[in-house]
Design a protein around this motif. Sequence first.
Motif, PDB file in Angstrom:
ATOM      1  N   TRP A 541       0.857  -1.188   0.000  1.00  0.00           N
ATOM      2  CA  TRP A 541       0.000   0.000   0.000  1.00  0.00           C
ATOM      3  C   TRP A 541       0.893   1.237   0.000  1.00  0.00           C
ATOM      4  O   TRP A 541       1.759   1.384   0.868  1.00  0.00           O
ATOM      5  N   CYS A 542       0.674   2.089  -0.974  1.00  0.00           N
ATOM      6  CA  CYS A 542       1.468   3.314  -1.124  1.00  0.00           C
ATOM      7  C   CYS A 542       0.545   4.498  -0.874  1.00  0.00           C
ATOM      8  O   CYS A 542      -0.496   4.636  -1.542  1.00  0.00           O
ATOM      9  N   ILE A 543       0.916   5.365   0.063  1.00  0.00           N
ATOM     10  CA  ILE A 543      -0.016   6.418   0.462  1.00  0.00           C
ATOM     11  C   ILE A 543       0.701   7.714   0.808  1.00  0.00           C
ATOM     12  O   ILE A 543       1.821   7.721   1.340  1.00  0.00           O
ATOM     13  N   SER A 544       0.068   8.830   0.432  1.00  0.00           N
ATOM     14  CA  SER A 544       0.468  10.173   0.862  1.00  0.00           C
ATOM     15  C   SER A 544      -0.794  11.014   0.896  1.00  0.00           C
ATOM     16  O   SER A 544      -1.904  10.506   0.720  1.00  0.00           O
ATOM     17  N   THR A 545      -0.642  12.299   1.116  1.00  0.00           N
ATOM     18  CA  THR A 545      -1.823  13.167   1.175  1.00  0.00           C
ATOM     19  C   THR A 545      -2.461  13.362  -0.197  1.00  0.00           C
ATOM     20  O   THR A 545      -3.616  13.776  -0.292  1.00  0.00           O
ATOM     21  N   THR A 546      -1.720  13.076  -1.264  1.00  0.00           N
ATOM     22  CA  THR A 546      -2.257  13.284  -2.612  1.00  0.00           C
ATOM     23  C   THR A 546      -2.296  12.015  -3.450  1.00  0.00           C
ATOM     24  O   THR A 546      -2.658  12.072  -4.627  1.00  0.00           O
ATOM     25  N   TYR A 547      -1.928  10.897  -2.850  1.00  0.00           N
ATOM     26  CA  TYR A 547      -1.831   9.670  -3.650  1.00  0.00           C
ATOM     27  C   TYR A 547      -2.084   8.467  -2.758  1.00  0.00           C
ATOM     28  O   TYR A 547      -1.604   8.402  -1.619  1.00  0.00           O
ATOM     29  N   ILE A 548      -2.852   7.526  -3.288  1.00  0.00           N
ATOM     30  CA  ILE A 548      -3.028   6.255  -2.595  1.00  0.00           C
ATOM     31  C   ILE A 548      -3.250   5.175  -3.643  1.00  0.00           C
ATOM     32  O   ILE A 548      -4.001   5.352  -4.601  1.00  0.00           O
ATOM     33  N   ALA A 549      -2.542   4.077  -3.481  1.00  0.00           N
ATOM     34  CA  ALA A 549      -2.661   2.966  -4.414  1.00  0.00           C
ATOM     35  C   ALA A 549      -2.291   1.680  -3.684  1.00  0.00           C
ATOM     36  O   ALA A 549      -1.525   1.690  -2.712  1.00  0.00           O
ATOM     37  N   ALA A 550      -2.861   0.600  -4.189  1.00  0.00           N
ATOM     38  CA  ALA A 550      -2.548  -0.724  -3.640  1.00  0.00           C
ATOM     39  C   ALA A 550      -2.036  -1.602  -4.762  1.00  0.00           C
ATOM     40  O   ALA A 550      -2.578  -1.623  -5.864  1.00  0.00           O
ATOM     41  N   ALA A 551      -0.910  -2.312  -4.480  1.00  0.00           N
ATOM     42  CA  ALA A 551      -0.353  -3.271  -5.441  1.00  0.00           C
ATOM     43  C   ALA A 551      -0.597  -4.669  -4.890  1.00  0.00           C
ATOM     44  O   ALA A 551       0.017  -5.075  -3.895  1.00  0.00           O
ATOM     45  N   PHE A 552      -1.532  -5.374  -5.526  1.00  0.00           N
ATOM     46  CA  PHE A 552      -1.920  -6.706  -5.041  1.00  0.00           C
ATOM     47  C   PHE A 552      -1.063  -7.770  -5.723  1.00  0.00           C
ATOM     48  O   PHE A 552      -0.975  -7.816  -6.953  1.00  0.00           O
ATOM     49  N   LYS A 553      -0.460  -8.607  -4.904  1.00  0.00           N
ATOM     50  CA  LYS A 553       0.427  -9.648  -5.412  1.00  0.00           C
ATOM     51  C   LYS A 553      -0.392 -10.835  -5.899  1.00  0.00           C
ATOM     52  O   LYS A 553      -1.167 -11.435  -5.136  1.00  0.00           O
ATOM     53  N   GLU A 554      -0.239 -11.144  -7.185  1.00  0.00           N
ATOM     54  CA  GLU A 554      -0.993 -12.247  -7.776  1.00  0.00           C
ATOM     55  C   GLU A 554      -0.246 -13.575  -7.587  1.00  0.00           C
ATOM     56  O   GLU A 554       0.896 -13.604  -7.100  1.00  0.00           O
ATOM     57  N   ASN A 555      -0.891 -14.632  -7.995  1.00  0.00           N
ATOM     58  CA  ASN A 555      -0.283 -15.958  -7.845  1.00  0.00           C
ATOM     59  C   ASN A 555       0.999 -16.115  -8.665  1.00  0.00           C
ATOM     60  O   ASN A 555       1.877 -16.908  -8.331  1.00  0.00           O
ATOM     61  N   ASN A 556       1.089 -15.375  -9.762  1.00  0.00           N
ATOM     62  CA  ASN A 556       2.294 -15.454 -10.593  1.00  0.00           C
ATOM     63  C   ASN A 556       3.389 -14.503 -10.116  1.00  0.00           C
ATOM     64  O   ASN A 556       4.345 -14.222 -10.840  1.00  0.00           O
TER      65      ASN A 556
END
Length: 948
Positions: A541-556
């Motif tokens: 999870w990457c977060i700041s006051t102007t940005y938020i995103a989640a990188a979900f790890k897949e099976n591959n």
Amino acid sequence: MAIHPCVRNFSHKTTHSGTQNWDIIQYENNWMYFANNNGLLEFDGNKWTVYPISNYTNVRSLYYHRKTDRIYAGAFNEFGYYERNETGLLQYFSLIDKISANNRNFNEIWNISSIDNIIYFQGDKDIFQYKNGRITHHHFPSKIDCSAAVYNSFIVCSKPNGAFFLNGNMFIKIPNSEMLQGKKVCAILPFQKNKVLFVTEFNGLFVFDGNSVEVFKTDIDRFLSENQVFCAGIKDSKLAIGTVRKGLVVKDFENNSNFFSNTFSGLQNNTILSMAFDNQNNLWLGLDKGIDYVLIDSPVYELISSINQIGTGYCSLMENNNLYLGTNQGLYHTNFPIAESPEPANIQLVNGMQGQVWSMMKIDNTIFCGTDHGAYYFSGKNIIQIPGISGTWNFRKMNQHPDCIIGSSYQGFFILRKNGGKWELSNFLKGFSDAGGMFEVGENDCIWFSHWMKGISKLTLNQTLDSVIQVKTYDTSKGFPTIRNNTLFLLDSAIRFSSENGFYAYDKKKDLIIKDTKLDKLFNQPPHSVRLFQNNKGDLWCISTTYIAAAFKENNQKYRVDSISFNQLKTMIVPGFEHFNFVDNDHLIVSTEDGFSWINLRNLKNSSSENNFQVSISNVYLTSKFDSLVNGYVNIANQKQIPKFDHKHNSIRFEFTAPEYRKEGMVQYSYKLEDYDTEWSTFSPNTSKEYTKIKKGSYTFRVRAKSQLNPKIAETSYQFIILPAWYETTLAYLIYSLVAVFLLILLLKFIKKSSQKGALKMKEQKEQEMKEQEKRFLLEAKEKEKEIIALKNQRLQYELRHKSQELADSTMNLIRKNEILTDIIQNLNKISSSLNKNKEQQAIFNELKKIQEEIKSNIEHDNNWKKFEENFDLVYENYLKRLTETYPNLTVTDKKICAYLKMGLSSKDIAPLLNMSYRSVEMSRYRLRKKMNLDRNVSLSDFLQNFR
């Protein structure tokens, strides 16, 4: 568990409408419409508008018929439809005139539905069918409680009579539905596979499977029976039920979960009069007072109800069946999972833990808590404060010293050691005075510390852990682009950093900070000062006051990045104090300004509403002098005629909207007027654009919209024509041509006449010039003549001066000659006297005598008076002639005397000239005065000098 969906409130003051809302529909452009006490209430995502019905009564029911693009509405003794005219503005058309006068007193129309092209209007005891412009009336024997069109069948329910199908002109009772008699049905819904669900007011749920009606038992039956059901709706696996007393309950048949929403969790009031699922699978509620929007399909929920005002969240931690929540007001705890209940969760303040809580961390089965008052740890059910430590930021485990914990307090870094089962303060670190909550333990138990102003430092401790023996600062010379606001975090047990231009890592061999290209590529260059959080699965999870995103790890082992779904959290998280508590791989708790949010990643995966985002042009105004509405909602597909505006109306304003109901302020717009703007505008929240003084021509206004909660960029357009000004029309150009030809003819005539007039004038001018030339010649001749005369006069003057000089010279010569001759005579007289005595010399005497006589004669006659007189008159302008005319009795001698006096000669000078003695001259002058009758006091010389 009893989590609560997020709610947006719209009070009747916000909507500028009546308090109650009886029905809800969604239009094809995503706009929402409500059956309001004041009329049809429209919400386009930005603005609320009311359209009264024809008799200005409460609107009770609505239905959107997509095929005809009509909004059907029912009210008291009134029903009809709203339809957009050619300009996109809603107009109401009543259908009352299509029914007989005897059937018009039907009271309220409570429901409208359709099957194919048949529209059904349900009154208290009447059903009206509208098809092909005709209305068929069906009377029911008792009050109808509810009706619906389900699976191409129209069903009505009445408490006294039960449930019926309307088949043709007959009401046929549903088979084996006797158990519905005596029960008020509030909603009839399609359910599962070709079943019909009946929702009753107090008696729960019933299901008709095509053969009979059976009771459908659920775990919310008691709630329904106690709180009086008023309305219900269903979409996919979710059944939503609105009550009079306790708000909303949503039953998810897929996972058999329930959640509640009421005044405890954000509703404006608990009486729900209507509801509707929108195309984002969320729920609109028409309340007894106002309108609420409940985000039941969002991945973000509220962990605790709004009634539990426990403050701003900073940290959370689960231990056994307890959930601990650290806020700015203190440390709270509640049971976990939180029980599903319409009542607020039972959240209690931990004894003695009032005040700001900064952090909680579980280290080796012991929970440590950093607060504004110091450092604490949990021992069984007790919380023990560690003496000697002031306000504490955070704690970390020492890797190579398992019996030690390092913490950061307001006083600096300190070491905790376990002694006899108790944690105690061992010492504060010497050699480094800065303090803060952002630090991690690295390799060999070195401490990486971030100071928001001073940058990143690495602290090396001595073996006894009581002193910092080396401090290395990593600034721009070490690879960072700046020293301000750099953050650090552990990722797979390795130190990572965030600074300007992305992510960085530590190169131990070079002792330098280097770019982390993998993270940069993964999150596509996020902004400065972000923080990364990692769960056990490896999701980031990457977060700041102007940005938020989640990188979900897949099976591959690859990552799927979602930078859209959680953007509503950006404005909720406390900057610099972000905290993620990963409950499991599908759920996490996030600290927010209002407490704590519950993230359900299963909802994220199941969400399928993102393709519904669209932008519309809501209004078009001409703004030359006064705002004039010329277009309402513009559907680009239905814009058959391109509007034409007079040139005097060449200033135009567009209003546009892209509804994003989940959170306010999430949408930005970009626009461009083709053939006017050179490029698209930058995206901004502005929902209108005005153009002024547009030139004639055809134009297309385009607008794009993007939502922070939706990856799609929507676009629409509006075509229009600005007509030429009156002076630019074809008729005007024809008139210009005719006028030009006429003016050309006039010009030719004028030129001809002017030429003639000019020729005549030129002739006259020439004649005048000839006359003037002649005059000039005459003048020049006169001037020449004058010049000649002047020259002659100059010559005459010259000659006169010459003659005067000659006259003077001759006079002087004459005087000298006479004087010489006189002297000669005198001498000869003397000789003669001498010779007279000598006889012998008589002859000589005689000769001398002769000579003497000749000289005397010469003296007397040598003066040529006539010649003198002419010359004198020439020089003195006929002086002697005028004098003779004035004094005719003058003698020649008199005139001579006058001439000589005029010349300025004295009597002495005159005497020789006249061969007279001086006395004789004086006597002559005396006689001359007598002749001229001059007074004694008048000088003769002056008189003659001035004689004219």
